[in-house]
Design an enzyme around this catalytic site. Sequence first.
Site, PDB file in Angstrom:
ATOM      1  N   ALA A 151     -35.148 -59.305  72.149  1.00  0.00           N
ATOM      2  CA  ALA A 151     -36.597 -59.449  72.327  1.00  0.00           C
ATOM      3  C   ALA A 151     -36.990 -60.909  72.424  1.00  0.00           C
ATOM      4  O   ALA A 151     -37.931 -61.264  73.150  1.00  0.00           O
ATOM      5  CB  ALA A 151     -37.325 -58.767  71.175  1.00  0.00           C
ATOM      6  N   HIS A 162     -46.479 -52.306  76.127  1.00  0.00           N
ATOM      7  CA  HIS A 162     -45.109 -52.513  75.655  1.00  0.00           C
ATOM      8  C   HIS A 162     -44.230 -52.985  76.811  1.00  0.00           C
ATOM      9  O   HIS A 162     -44.398 -52.581  77.961  1.00  0.00           O
ATOM     10  CB  HIS A 162     -44.542 -51.208  75.093  1.00  0.00           C
ATOM     11  N   GLU A 204     -51.903 -47.311  68.223  1.00  0.00           N
ATOM     12  CA  GLU A 204     -50.817 -47.171  69.183  1.00  0.00           C
ATOM     13  C   GLU A 204     -50.879 -45.787  69.815  1.00  0.00           C
ATOM     14  O   GLU A 204     -50.992 -44.779  69.114  1.00  0.00           O
ATOM     15  CB  GLU A 204     -49.460 -47.383  68.536  1.00  0.00           C
TER      16      GLU A 204
END
Length: 290
Positions: free
Chosen positions: A127, A78, A18
């Site tokens: 989400a 993201h 990441e």
Amino acid sequence: MKIIDLMAARTSPFYSLEFFPPKERENWPGFFRTVERLKALDPLFASVTYGAGGSTQDNTLEITAHIKNAIGIEPMAHLTCVGADGEKITDFLDKLRAAGVHNVLALRGDAPRGVEIDWNTQAFRYASDLVTFVRDCCPDFGISVAGYPAAHPESLTFSDDLAYTKVKLDAGSDFVVTQLFFDVREYFNFVAQLRAAGVNKPVLPGILPIQSLGSIRRILTLCGANIPGKLYLALEEANEKGGDEAVKEAGLEFAVQQIRRLVDGGAPGIHLYTLNKADMCLEIAERAGL
């Protein structure tokens, strides 16, 4: 290519990474050199963050495209609910597709610092709403979601949090990337509970090496992770003896032991929160022997 297909084709444990994009463009060359160096880990993919409320989403798009097309690592962008609507999400996904990127990490996200959000007024409250939208509009995209071995700090109970995770997966996400944790038993318990609930999708453990006492204190206040008392006392002792460098060494060795235990216990791979630090990640990989 969808990351879940890359996972299926992999016959041994892997690393994924990441990164957070630098806001200032003058820092991009150094950032890309870091990413290039970490190709030595043969990462399955790299996730790329952006600021709360999409404050650096344009940077994320350009950097994600560069990681894919110039460096040759499969990226995952993201995507958060904060301030988003269907038109904005569709536009971003179209731009990702045009750049050859077909994977996203769907997150609720947090409000920008100092901003209060009434989630009832958001086009996407959870989400899972984002997962459903992306799955319906872009079946060619791979979708991942976050999981919380110690439960999300806003969840009332552990069982509630597990139920929310299952909702996100049932909505169409392919796999889970966990929030950082320091007790591997939390990860294995989390996976076991998902399996008992009928979820058989991959759960990728997220590992963040401790850099200093100050940094871990800040992180713990933000993400709700737990730290074993024995580990915290060991870090304090290291700090007293050798300051930040001693804490960093203790944190690095602890991360190595975590990785070994996770892989030995059947984790499909390791998701490294790199902090954009190539030396640290390469050292961890060398010691862990993955």
